[in-house]
Motif scaffolding. Structure first.
Motif, PDB file in Angstrom:
ATOM      1  N   UNK A  76       0.748  -1.240  -0.022  1.00 40.62           N
ATOM      2  CA  UNK A  76      -0.057  -0.127   0.098  1.00 40.62           C
ATOM      3  C   UNK A  76       0.875   1.329   0.003  1.00 40.62           C
ATOM      4  N   UNK A  77       1.849   1.158   0.814  1.00 39.87           N
ATOM      5  CA  UNK A  77       2.788   2.400   0.875  1.00 39.87           C
ATOM      6  C   UNK A  77       3.394   2.624  -0.282  1.00 39.87           C
ATOM      7  N   UNK A  78       3.984   1.730  -0.815  1.00 39.82           N
ATOM      8  CA  UNK A  78       4.714   1.898  -2.204  1.00 39.82           C
ATOM      9  C   UNK A  78       3.713   2.414  -3.419  1.00 39.82           C
ATOM     10  N   UNK A  79       2.647   1.660  -3.193  1.00 36.99           N
ATOM     11  CA  UNK A  79       1.606   2.145  -4.266  1.00 36.99           C
ATOM     12  C   UNK A  79       1.048   3.673  -4.366  1.00 36.99           C
ATOM     13  N   UNK A  80       0.838   4.172  -2.764  1.00 40.57           N
ATOM     14  CA  UNK A  80       0.861   5.455  -2.584  1.00 40.57           C
ATOM     15  C   UNK A  80       1.642   6.274  -2.982  1.00 40.57           C
ATOM     16  N   UNK A  81       3.127   5.912  -2.754  1.00 39.67           N
ATOM     17  CA  UNK A  81       4.103   6.826  -3.004  1.00 39.67           C
ATOM     18  C   UNK A  81       4.125   7.039  -4.589  1.00 39.67           C
ATOM     19  N   UNK A  82       3.811   5.788  -5.474  1.00 32.07           N
ATOM     20  CA  UNK A  82       4.138   6.244  -6.735  1.00 32.07           C
ATOM     21  C   UNK A  82       2.617   6.716  -7.444  1.00 32.07           C
ATOM     22  N   UNK A  83       1.581   6.848  -6.869  1.00 31.86           N
ATOM     23  CA  UNK A  83       0.518   7.558  -6.933  1.00 31.86           C
ATOM     24  C   UNK A  83      -0.368   6.706  -7.738  1.00 31.86           C
ATOM     25  N   UNK A  92       0.690   3.102 -16.288  1.00 34.06           N
ATOM     26  CA  UNK A  92       0.571   2.444 -15.131  1.00 34.06           C
ATOM     27  C   UNK A  92       1.646   1.630 -14.836  1.00 34.06           C
ATOM     28  N   UNK A  93       2.000   0.925 -15.818  1.00 37.30           N
ATOM     29  CA  UNK A  93       2.912  -0.430 -15.642  1.00 37.30           C
ATOM     30  C   UNK A  93       4.429   0.295 -15.238  1.00 37.30           C
ATOM     31  N   UNK A  94       4.576   1.659 -15.654  1.00 39.44           N
ATOM     32  CA  UNK A  94       6.216   1.991 -15.406  1.00 39.44           C
ATOM     33  C   UNK A  94       5.814   2.688 -13.787  1.00 39.44           C
ATOM     34  N   UNK A  95       4.735   3.059 -13.467  1.00 42.41           N
ATOM     35  CA  UNK A  95       4.667   3.740 -12.109  1.00 42.41           C
ATOM     36  C   UNK A  95       4.588   2.430 -11.089  1.00 42.41           C
ATOM     37  N   UNK A  96       4.123   1.149 -11.576  1.00 44.32           N
ATOM     38  CA  UNK A  96       4.192   0.011 -10.890  1.00 44.32           C
ATOM     39  C   UNK A  96       5.659  -0.394 -10.506  1.00 44.32           C
ATOM     40  N   UNK A  97       6.408  -0.250 -11.543  1.00 45.22           N
ATOM     41  CA  UNK A  97       7.777  -0.558 -11.622  1.00 45.22           C
ATOM     42  C   UNK A  97       8.416   0.334 -10.632  1.00 45.22           C
ATOM     43  N   UNK A  98       8.001   1.882 -10.542  1.00 42.40           N
ATOM     44  CA  UNK A  98       8.530   2.585  -9.538  1.00 42.40           C
ATOM     45  C   UNK A  98       8.116   2.344  -8.226  1.00 42.40           C
ATOM     46  N   UNK A  99       7.041   1.858  -8.056  1.00 42.07           N
ATOM     47  CA  UNK A  99       6.378   1.367  -6.589  1.00 42.07           C
ATOM     48  C   UNK A  99       7.292   0.096  -6.397  1.00 42.07           C
ATOM     49  N   UNK A 100       7.427  -0.932  -7.240  1.00 40.86           N
ATOM     50  CA  UNK A 100       8.124  -1.999  -6.760  1.00 40.86           C
ATOM     51  C   UNK A 100       9.653  -1.626  -6.266  1.00 40.86           C
ATOM     52  N   UNK A 101      10.263  -0.539  -7.062  1.00 42.17           N
ATOM     53  CA  UNK A 101      11.580  -0.308  -6.757  1.00 42.17           C
ATOM     54  C   UNK A 101      11.621   0.273  -5.324  1.00 42.17           C
ATOM     55  N   UNK A 102      10.490   1.064  -5.060  1.00 44.19           N
ATOM     56  CA  UNK A 102      10.290   1.852  -3.695  1.00 44.19           C
ATOM     57  C   UNK A 102      10.201   0.747  -2.692  1.00 44.19           C
ATOM     58  N   UNK A 103       9.510  -0.328  -2.843  1.00 43.97           N
ATOM     59  CA  UNK A 103       9.058  -1.329  -1.798  1.00 43.97           C
ATOM     60  C   UNK A 103      10.195  -1.987  -1.240  1.00 43.97           C
ATOM     61  N   UNK A 104      11.518  -1.802  -1.755  1.00 45.12           N
ATOM     62  CA  UNK A 104      12.622  -2.365  -1.064  1.00 45.12           C
ATOM     63  C   UNK A 104      13.398  -1.219  -0.244  1.00 45.12           C
ATOM     64  N   UNK A 105      13.012   0.001  -0.233  1.00 36.60           N
ATOM     65  CA  UNK A 105      13.386   1.148   0.489  1.00 36.60           C
ATOM     66  C   UNK A 105      14.753   1.373   0.044  1.00 36.60           C
ATOM     67  N   UNK A 106      14.914   1.677  -1.361  1.00 39.79           N
ATOM     68  CA  UNK A 106      16.207   2.165  -1.624  1.00 39.79           C
ATOM     69  C   UNK A 106      16.526   3.491  -1.373  1.00 39.79           C
ATOM     70  N   UNK A 107      17.789   3.942  -1.315  1.00 41.22           N
ATOM     71  CA  UNK A 107      18.120   5.334  -1.206  1.00 41.22           C
ATOM     72  C   UNK A 107      18.403   6.193  -2.386  1.00 41.22           C
ATOM     73  N   UNK A 108      18.923   5.350  -3.265  1.00 40.38           N
ATOM     74  CA  UNK A 108      19.146   6.028  -4.524  1.00 40.38           C
ATOM     75  C   UNK A 108      18.288   5.148  -5.626  1.00 40.38           C
ATOM     76  N   UNK A 109      17.475   5.944  -6.562  1.00 43.07           N
ATOM     77  CA  UNK A 109      16.905   5.189  -7.770  1.00 43.07           C
ATOM     78  C   UNK A 109      17.548   5.766  -9.119  1.00 43.07           C
TER      79      UNK A 109
END
Lengths: 272, 284, 333
Positions: free
Chosen positions: A146-153, A173-190
């Protein structure tokens, strides 16, 4: 006055009050890279600032994507790659044999040129990263998703169909999903490798807005061939040419008053 | 001769040869169906041979073929998939991989009877297992291995690189990426390849002549070292080794038809499976 | 308001679960790394199994065959014409009749299958309309999966009486009968490899030829087929390998008499296709199942297998080189 310069002026007005404080999170020092005998990166020195957007621009084949993939060592998937020099991250050279690739890639996330959702449900796409890092409990995973999907709007668009295949989403939407997927592992750098090149203008705008929001918490490096995009969303810009960094400075400076003649030629469209 | 006429002539020649191919297939199928169709009945499938094979059915041979082909696949598929994973996911191009690929292609070309003799020498004689179900199955497994490896590798190749990149970029280890992202997408292709391997093992005769097929066996095999009857070997026996060749001819036709149907059905099933998943992937 | 609140709560809780700890960057996760290392090694073992099996086959053929080679000598096998392996007096280990039998049957099969296969491949790849192609391709696939024992059976019950009638023979099980049925066996290999090879010729070649005013047939004859030549030859080689190694069809169709399949005609020695022959493969199948293990006879069968192995190995190697040459040629240009 070109469109780019207009955009830059607008941005300068907006960010006048914001005193840019320089703290670098990743620094490349004397980085060289070869594919077989072809040198793709030549003596790269770059200080990537923390919690800002750094854009890398340049004509195709200039080494900008190669540099990006070097930062999380994905470039080593090409078997004939040779690298020397350093990329320091938290004071550690990422090429050091002690570095754990799994940890590196967890803190340095990546978004690809073409959206690459896995053939799984939306939920399982986001939960993939946390799961491989050992989170098993459904409740925790649900929160992260939920948090990752919210963060990626994307939350409001997909919250009712988390169980459906991610491949049914639109390109944007797919690209924002991929961003959310990336956020879900709590990175520092994207790291973002031309993240909007496969998207329509409307989706592109959404992703760009998202990038602006994300820099509050993350340091972002974005490769783009779209100079207006670089001008719109980045704080710093590096201009690559033939594997070298020609110029690296504040984005405003690069697009309004470049030091190097070649940078000027490129941003004014004399070659590219 | 005008250009157009010359083209017409050659196109006709090519078409005629292609037509022969269809005719040959048609004749083969027609002759077996014509003589075999009226022999086949439920009891032909479910009865053992009776009265010195001049009556009765093919049940023990059918079961034997099912046993030996299944065992073959159980042995060869895990090994073949493992080899394919190494070649497609882990190995980097180099002399070793070239030698491995050359070995695979050469194994595919080794005559089946040589596999039979090899199986006899190593499993039956050297390892003292004797001839029987397991010796025949391991021998056939080695024989179909090149095909299973090739089919599995094709399946792995069809998985987009972006899945692997996506997984690795999220910090998954290589094995996590392969197991959770690559293999699930490759499994339909691997299943197709395995069923094709099964069909091939079911139709093969030469290696099992030397490694454990029985001329006649009253009972179904109960242990891995038992001899077994098999459809293709049964057909060979009926056609060439039986004293009353003409009396058993109808049964031979029936056996041939059962064998052909088995092999074609397995192949059709494999192809349908492949098309189903291909279509499903396109929709997604 | 409540939404923001919920979001905040989620954020806070996830913060607590933070997965990546910066200090762990250089700290190898022992468990996952060791596991991954072991898994990679395991797959390496699976990967190299093909080399291992190939060497093992060669090793066992040599190990079991060496007794006969030492005792009888390889030249006796290659040039001797008498095969009486279990005869107490005057035993003979001449495999020349089998070698000639295999070569004759295979050559005969190829004489039929080469034009048949190549013209069919050209038709499928270049000429046939889509509908026809969709019938032809599955037909070739079904031919490819036909169990060889069924083909042998057909040769025995249908083809051999025809051959006997046409040539006035008392027994229709001859080298010719075996050649005809074997050509059906080799056909799918030749068709599919040749077709792949023709299809791999880039479109531009063809378009360039059309642009110069060539007809479709001229283009096929002068551009496409020559460009695909190596692949087509490779298909023929693989077809040869398949035919020479085939057991059941020849075992059932060729009659299996041990004699030199030659005839004198006007003082010239010619192969005799209207006589019964026994091939290398058939001999192993006939004698292999009841030969006493460890006997000289048993050992001599491995020498025959070794001869077969060497023939197919060389043929496959040549086909391999041809296919990779064609691939290089077409990708470089």
């Amino acid at each position: 006055m070109s469109a780019i310069q207009t955009v830059v002026k607008e941005k300068q007005k907006l960010s006048l009050d914001k005193d840019v404080q320089e703290e670098s999170i990743i620094s490349a020092k004397g980085l060289n890279l070869w594919y077989g005998n072809d040198q793709a990166l030549k003596n790269i020195n770059l200080e990537i600032p923390e919690k800002q957007v750094t854009a890398i621009i340049g004509p195709s084949g200039c080494g900008k994507s190669t540099f990006l993939k070097t930062v999380n060592r994905m470039v080593e998937l090409v078997p004939i790659v040779k690298i020397n020099g350093n990329i320091d991250y938290h004071g550690v050279n990422i090429f050091d044999s002690k570095v754990n690739l799994v940890e590196l890639r967890s803190s340095v996330g990546m978004v690809f040129q073409k959206p690459n959702p896995f053939p799984k449900s939306i939920f399982d796409n986001i939960a993939f990263g946390p799961r491989v890092h050992g989170i098993k409990k459904k409740a925790e995973l649900t929160k992260i998703v939920e948090k990752s999907l919210r963060a990626s709007g994307l939350w409001d668009e997909v919250k009712d169909r988390l169980g459906e295949s991610a491949l049914g989403l639109s390109g944007g939407q797919q690209q924002r999903l991929c961003i959310a997927r990336c956020l879900a592992v709590e990175p520092e750098v994207i790291l973002m490798d031309e993240p909007t090149s496969a998207l329509d203008p409307k989706s592109t705008l959404k992703v760009e807005e998202l990038i602006q929001e994300l820099k509050e918490k993350y340091s972002i490096i974005i490769v783009t061939h779209n100079m207006q995009q670089a001008a719109r969303i980045s704080d710093k810009t590096a201009f690559f040419l033939n594997g070298e960094v020609v110029e690296f400075d504040n984005t405003d400076k690069i697009f309004s008053n470049p030091t190097d003649k070649r940078t000027e030629d490129y941003i004014t469209g004399r070659f590219g | 001769m005008s250009k157009q006429l010359e083209q017409k002539l050659w196109f006709t020649i090519c078409g005629a040869f292609a037509f022969f191919t269809i005719v040959a297939l048609g004749l083969l199928l027609f002759s077996i169906i014509r003589e075999g169709a009226h022999v086949i009945s439920w009891s032909f499938i479910t009865q053992p041979p009776q009265r010195n094979m001049t009556e009765g059915g093919v049940w023990p041979a059918l079961v034997g073929t099912f046993y030996v082909a299944s065992l073959t696949i159980i042995i060869s598929v895990p090994v073949g998939i493992g080899a394919a994973i190494y070649l497609n996911e882990y190995a980097t191009q180099g002399p070793l991989v070239r030698v491995i690929r050359m070995s695979i292609r050469n194994l595919a070309g080794v005559p089946s009877i040589v596999y039979g003799l090899f199986g006899l020498a190593i499993f039956a004689s050297f390892l003292k297992i004797g001839v029987g179900l397991i010796t025949a199955a391991i021998t056939l497994a080695i024989m179909v291995l090149p095909w299973v490896i090739t089919a599995s590798e094709e399946a792995l190749k069809s998985v987009p690189t972006s899945f692997r990149e996506g997984g690795l970029a999220l910090g998954a280890t290589k094995w996590q990426t392969i197991r959770q992202l690559v293999l699930p997408s490759a499994i339909p292709g691997m299943a197709t390849g395995s069923i094709l391997g099964l069909a091939r093992a079911a139709g093969e005769t030469a290696p099992i002549i030397l490694t454990g097929a029985a001329y006649f066996s009253r009972n179904l095999p109960t242990s891995l070292t038992d001899n077994f009857m098999a459809l293709p070997y049964h057909l060979y026996i009926l056609a060439t080794q039986h004293a009353q060749a003409s009396a058993v001819r109808p049964i031979a036709y029936g056996t041939a038809l059962v064998l052909i149907m088995l092999v074609i059905l397995l192949n059709m099933f494999a192809i349908l499976l492949r098309n189903y998943y291909r279509k499903k992937n396109e929709v997604l | 308001m409540s939404l923001q609140h919920a979001e905040k709560e989620v954020n806070q809780e996830v913060e607590d679960l933070k997965i990546v700890n910066k200090e762990t960057l250089t700290q190898k996760s022992f468990k996952s790394n060791t596991l991954d290392f072991l898994i990679e090694k395991m797959f390496f073992v699976f990967g190299s199994i093909a080399i291992f099996v190939l060497l093992l086959i060669l090793f066992f053929l040599i190990r079991e065959g060496s007794g006969a080679i030492r005792e009888v000598g390889i030249m006796e096998f290659l040039t001797g014409t008498r095969w009486y392996p279990s005869s107490p007096q005057g035993a003979g280990y001449g495999a020349l009749p089998f070698i000639l039998g295999s070569l004759m049957v295979t050559t005969g099969a190829l004489v039929i299958a080469i034009p048949w296969g190549i013209f069919t491949a050209i038709f499928i790849a270049e000429i046939a309309p889509r509908r026809v192609r969709e019938i032809l391709k599955p037909a070739v696939e079904v031919l490819a999966i036909f169990p060889s024992v069924v083909l042998g059976f057909i040769a025995l019950v249908i083809l051999s009486p025809i051959v006997a009638n046409v040539f006035g023979l008392s027994n229709g099980l001859t080298a010719l009968t075996a050649s005809v049925i074997l050509s059906v066996m080799a056909l799918p290999t030749i068709i599919s490899i040749s077709e792949d090879s023709i299809k791999s010729v880039p479109k531009d070649y063809r378009e360039a030829a059309y642009a110069l005013g060539a007809t479709r047939w001229e283009t096929i004859k002068t551009i496409t087929v020559p460009a695909a030549k190596s692949g087509i030859v490779a298909g023929v080689m693989l077809g040869f390998g398949r035919a020479v190694g085939e057991t059941m069809t020849v075992l059932m169709a060729a009659g299996n008499a041990i004699n030199m399949p030659i005839t004198e005609f006007l003082g010239v020695t010619l192969p005799n296709f209207l006589t019964s022959v026994r091939t290398l493969t058939a001999n192993i199948a006939i004698e292999g199942s009841d030969v006493p293990w460890g006997s000289l006879h048993y050992s001599s069968l491995f020498v025959i297998a070794l001869i077969l192995f060497v023939i197919t190995f060389i043929v496959n190697l040549i086909a391999d080189l041809l296919i990779s040459r064609q691939r290089r040629k077409l990708t470089n240009e």
